[in-house]
Write a protein that holds these residues in place. Structure first.
Motif, PDB file in Angstrom:
ATOM      1  N   ILE A  64     -36.418  35.068 -72.209  1.00  0.00           N
ATOM      2  CA  ILE A  64     -36.808  35.848 -71.021  1.00  0.00           C
ATOM      3  C   ILE A  64     -35.694  36.823 -70.653  1.00  0.00           C
ATOM      4  O   ILE A  64     -35.938  38.000 -70.426  1.00  0.00           O
ATOM      5  CB  ILE A  64     -37.158  34.920 -69.843  1.00  0.00           C
ATOM      6  CG1 ILE A  64     -38.420  34.116 -70.175  1.00  0.00           C
ATOM      7  CG2 ILE A  64     -37.347  35.717 -68.558  1.00  0.00           C
ATOM      8  CD1 ILE A  64     -38.718  33.003 -69.198  1.00  0.00           C
ATOM      9  N   ASN A  65     -34.447  36.332 -70.616  1.00  0.00           N
ATOM     10  CA  ASN A  65     -33.321  37.217 -70.292  1.00  0.00           C
ATOM     11  C   ASN A  65     -33.139  38.291 -71.359  1.00  0.00           C
ATOM     12  O   ASN A  65     -32.823  39.438 -71.042  1.00  0.00           O
ATOM     13  CB  ASN A  65     -32.028  36.418 -70.134  1.00  0.00           C
ATOM     14  CG  ASN A  65     -31.954  35.690 -68.807  1.00  0.00           C
ATOM     15  OD1 ASN A  65     -32.819  35.836 -67.960  1.00  0.00           O
ATOM     16  ND2 ASN A  65     -30.919  34.902 -68.633  1.00  0.00           N
ATOM     17  N   ALA A  66     -33.348  37.921 -72.622  1.00  0.00           N
ATOM     18  CA  ALA A  66     -33.229  38.902 -73.702  1.00  0.00           C
ATOM     19  C   ALA A  66     -34.285  39.996 -73.546  1.00  0.00           C
ATOM     20  O   ALA A  66     -34.010  41.178 -73.751  1.00  0.00           O
ATOM     21  CB  ALA A  66     -33.362  38.216 -75.058  1.00  0.00           C
ATOM     22  N   LYS A  67     -35.489  39.594 -73.149  1.00  0.00           N
ATOM     23  CA  LYS A  67     -36.562  40.574 -72.951  1.00  0.00           C
ATOM     24  C   LYS A  67     -36.239  41.493 -71.774  1.00  0.00           C
ATOM     25  O   LYS A  67     -36.449  42.709 -71.844  1.00  0.00           O
ATOM     26  CB  LYS A  67     -37.891  39.855 -72.713  1.00  0.00           C
ATOM     27  CG  LYS A  67     -39.061  40.793 -72.608  1.00  0.00           C
ATOM     28  CD  LYS A  67     -40.361  40.033 -72.437  1.00  0.00           C
ATOM     29  CE  LYS A  67     -41.515  41.013 -72.300  1.00  0.00           C
ATOM     30  NZ  LYS A  67     -42.773  40.336 -72.073  1.00  0.00           N
ATOM     31  N   VAL A  68     -35.722  40.927 -70.692  1.00  0.00           N
ATOM     32  CA  VAL A  68     -35.346  41.733 -69.523  1.00  0.00           C
ATOM     33  C   VAL A  68     -34.261  42.737 -69.916  1.00  0.00           C
ATOM     34  O   VAL A  68     -34.311  43.903 -69.527  1.00  0.00           O
ATOM     35  CB  VAL A  68     -34.869  40.841 -68.354  1.00  0.00           C
ATOM     36  CG1 VAL A  68     -34.251  41.683 -67.248  1.00  0.00           C
ATOM     37  CG2 VAL A  68     -36.014  40.011 -67.814  1.00  0.00           C
ATOM     38  N   ALA A  69     -33.291  42.291 -70.724  1.00  0.00           N
ATOM     39  CA  ALA A  69     -32.221  43.183 -71.177  1.00  0.00           C
ATOM     40  C   ALA A  69     -32.747  44.232 -72.153  1.00  0.00           C
ATOM     41  O   ALA A  69     -32.095  45.235 -72.399  1.00  0.00           O
ATOM     42  CB  ALA A  69     -31.101  42.380 -71.829  1.00  0.00           C
ATOM     43  N   GLY A  70     -33.921  43.973 -72.704  1.00  0.00           N
ATOM     44  CA  GLY A  70     -34.516  44.923 -73.639  1.00  0.00           C
ATOM     45  C   GLY A  70     -33.992  44.772 -75.049  1.00  0.00           C
ATOM     46  O   GLY A  70     -34.106  45.682 -75.861  1.00  0.00           O
ATOM     47  N   VAL A  71     -33.397  43.616 -75.347  1.00  0.00           N
ATOM     48  CA  VAL A  71     -32.842  43.360 -76.674  1.00  0.00           C
ATOM     49  C   VAL A  71     -33.406  42.027 -77.167  1.00  0.00           C
ATOM     50  O   VAL A  71     -32.771  40.981 -77.044  1.00  0.00           O
ATOM     51  CB  VAL A  71     -31.296  43.332 -76.652  1.00  0.00           C
ATOM     52  CG1 VAL A  71     -30.742  43.224 -78.061  1.00  0.00           C
ATOM     53  CG2 VAL A  71     -30.741  44.572 -75.972  1.00  0.00           C
ATOM     54  N   ILE A  72     -34.605  42.084 -77.705  1.00  0.00           N
ATOM     55  CA  ILE A  72     -35.270  40.883 -78.191  1.00  0.00           C
ATOM     56  C   ILE A  72     -34.429  40.239 -79.288  1.00  0.00           C
ATOM     57  O   ILE A  72     -33.928  40.927 -80.182  1.00  0.00           O
ATOM     58  CB  ILE A  72     -36.689  41.223 -78.738  1.00  0.00           C
ATOM     59  CG1 ILE A  72     -37.520  41.947 -77.684  1.00  0.00           C
ATOM     60  CG2 ILE A  72     -37.394  39.987 -79.258  1.00  0.00           C
ATOM     61  CD1 ILE A  72     -37.782  41.170 -76.429  1.00  0.00           C
ATOM     62  N   GLY A  73     -34.257  38.944 -79.202  1.00  0.00           N
ATOM     63  CA  GLY A  73     -33.479  38.217 -80.197  1.00  0.00           C
ATOM     64  C   GLY A  73     -32.053  37.942 -79.763  1.00  0.00           C
ATOM     65  O   GLY A  73     -31.323  37.223 -80.439  1.00  0.00           O
ATOM     66  N   ALA A  74     -31.621  38.495 -78.634  1.00  0.00           N
ATOM     67  CA  ALA A  74     -30.246  38.274 -78.176  1.00  0.00           C
ATOM     68  C   ALA A  74     -29.998  36.809 -77.824  1.00  0.00           C
ATOM     69  O   ALA A  74     -28.859  36.352 -77.855  1.00  0.00           O
ATOM     70  CB  ALA A  74     -29.928  39.164 -76.979  1.00  0.00           C
ATOM     71  N   GLU A  75     -31.064  36.060 -77.557  1.00  0.00           N
ATOM     72  CA  GLU A  75     -30.917  34.636 -77.257  1.00  0.00           C
ATOM     73  C   GLU A  75     -30.582  33.834 -78.516  1.00  0.00           C
ATOM     74  O   GLU A  75     -30.122  32.697 -78.434  1.00  0.00           O
ATOM     75  CB  GLU A  75     -32.197  34.087 -76.599  1.00  0.00           C
ATOM     76  CG  GLU A  75     -33.366  33.877 -77.534  1.00  0.00           C
ATOM     77  CD  GLU A  75     -34.137  35.133 -77.915  1.00  0.00           C
ATOM     78  OE1 GLU A  75     -35.146  34.986 -78.616  1.00  0.00           O
ATOM     79  OE2 GLU A  75     -33.742  36.253 -77.519  1.00  0.00           O
ATOM     80  N   GLU A  76     -30.772  34.428 -79.689  1.00  0.00           N
ATOM     81  CA  GLU A  76     -30.529  33.739 -80.957  1.00  0.00           C
ATOM     82  C   GLU A  76     -29.101  33.885 -81.457  1.00  0.00           C
ATOM     83  O   GLU A  76     -28.722  33.278 -82.453  1.00  0.00           O
ATOM     84  CB  GLU A  76     -31.495  34.268 -82.020  1.00  0.00           C
ATOM     85  CG  GLU A  76     -32.944  34.031 -81.670  1.00  0.00           C
ATOM     86  CD  GLU A  76     -33.902  34.818 -82.554  1.00  0.00           C
ATOM     87  OE1 GLU A  76     -33.430  35.583 -83.427  1.00  0.00           O
ATOM     88  OE2 GLU A  76     -35.120  34.678 -82.357  1.00  0.00           O
ATOM     89  N   ILE A  77     -28.295  34.681 -80.787  1.00  0.00           N
ATOM     90  CA  ILE A  77     -26.898  34.865 -81.211  1.00  0.00           C
ATOM     91  C   ILE A  77     -26.174  33.535 -81.067  1.00  0.00           C
ATOM     92  O   ILE A  77     -26.264  32.870 -80.034  1.00  0.00           O
ATOM     93  CB  ILE A  77     -26.200  35.958 -80.375  1.00  0.00           C
ATOM     94  CG1 ILE A  77     -26.880  37.312 -80.590  1.00  0.00           C
ATOM     95  CG2 ILE A  77     -24.718  36.043 -80.726  1.00  0.00           C
ATOM     96  CD1 ILE A  77     -26.379  38.414 -79.666  1.00  0.00           C
ATOM     97  N   ASP A  78     -25.450  33.151 -82.092  1.00  0.00           N
ATOM     98  CA  ASP A  78     -24.706  31.895 -82.093  1.00  0.00           C
ATOM     99  C   ASP A  78     -23.613  31.942 -81.024  1.00  0.00           C
ATOM    100  O   ASP A  78     -22.824  32.896 -80.974  1.00  0.00           O
ATOM    101  CB  ASP A  78     -24.095  31.689 -83.477  1.00  0.00           C
ATOM    102  CG  ASP A  78     -23.334  30.386 -83.616  1.00  0.00           C
ATOM    103  OD1 ASP A  78     -23.369  29.546 -82.697  1.00  0.00           O
ATOM    104  OD2 ASP A  78     -22.681  30.203 -84.665  1.00  0.00           O
ATOM    105  N   ALA A  79     -23.575  30.921 -80.181  1.00  0.00           N
ATOM    106  CA  ALA A  79     -22.600  30.872 -79.093  1.00  0.00           C
ATOM    107  C   ALA A  79     -21.164  30.885 -79.609  1.00  0.00           C
ATOM    108  O   ALA A  79     -20.259  31.370 -78.926  1.00  0.00           O
ATOM    109  CB  ALA A  79     -22.840  29.632 -78.232  1.00  0.00           C
ATOM    110  N   ALA A  80     -20.927  30.396 -80.810  1.00  0.00           N
ATOM    111  CA  ALA A  80     -19.575  30.353 -81.372  1.00  0.00           C
ATOM    112  C   ALA A  80     -19.163  31.690 -81.976  1.00  0.00           C
ATOM    113  O   ALA A  80     -17.986  31.895 -82.275  1.00  0.00           O
ATOM    114  CB  ALA A  80     -19.493  29.258 -82.432  1.00  0.00           C
ATOM    115  N   ALA A  81     -20.090  32.602 -82.138  1.00  0.00           N
ATOM    116  CA  ALA A  81     -19.802  33.896 -82.764  1.00  0.00           C
ATOM    117  C   ALA A  81     -19.283  34.872 -81.720  1.00  0.00           C
ATOM    118  O   ALA A  81     -20.011  35.725 -81.236  1.00  0.00           O
ATOM    119  CB  ALA A  81     -21.049  34.438 -83.455  1.00  0.00           C
TER     120      ALA A  81
END
Length: 161
Positions: A85-102
């Motif tokens: 949901i936050n990724a969609k609001v930011a307009g960058v679909i898939g941003a929720e999939e970024i590895d937290a350690a990266a």
């Protein structure tokens, strides 16, 4: 631009400077509806005039990033988002999939979403790099004149009034 019959500064026969405006923590501004409207107008007209606007916030806000503002924000960059949901609001679909350690991993959307690795510096490295450029400025001591005066006698004068 009107005089030269162009709609963008890049089409002028001479170069004009580009201006970058950064609005950090846009979410703080959202209560000021007049200011948000001014920013929307500024962003929409500024691109043709060579004014580039960077709007930053910790967490995307659907109320703030309404369609009028988002329509004028052509490039979007996002770090890891908490959820889709936050990724969609930011307009960058898939941003929720970024590895937290990266650390420094981001996604950018211009025409399509691409992942990239930004340079990452931890706080210690930042301090080390910036230390030669920092100077400590000691606040000057205020010049105060201390006048010693006894309060005895002042009370008596007040009582006589």
């Amino acid at each position: 631009m009107l005089e030269h019959g162009v709609t963008h500064i890049s089409r002028l026969p001479f170069k004009l400077p580009r201006i970058v405006v950064v609005i950090d923590e846009m979410s703080i501004v959202k209560r000021e509806t007049d200011l948000v409207e001014m920013i929307q107008q500024f962003v929409s007209q500024g691109r043709a005039l060579g004014v580039h606007t960077i709007i930053a916030m910790q967490r995307p806000d659907a109320d703030l990033l309404n369609s009028a503002l988002k329509a004028n924000l052509r490039v979007r960059i996002s770090g890891r988002q908490a959820d889709a949901i936050n990724a969609k609001v930011a307009g960058v679909i898939g941003a929720e999939e970024i590895d937290a350690a990266a650390r420094g991993r981001m996604k950018i959307k211009i025409d399509e979403v691409k992942e990239f690795q930004a340079f990452f510096l931890d706080e210690g490295a930042c301090k080390e790099i910036l230390s030669p450029y920092k100077t400590r400025v000691k606040d000057p001591e205020p010049e105060l004149e201390v006048v010693s005066q006894s309060i005895f006698g002042l009370l008596e004068k007040e009582e006589q009034r």
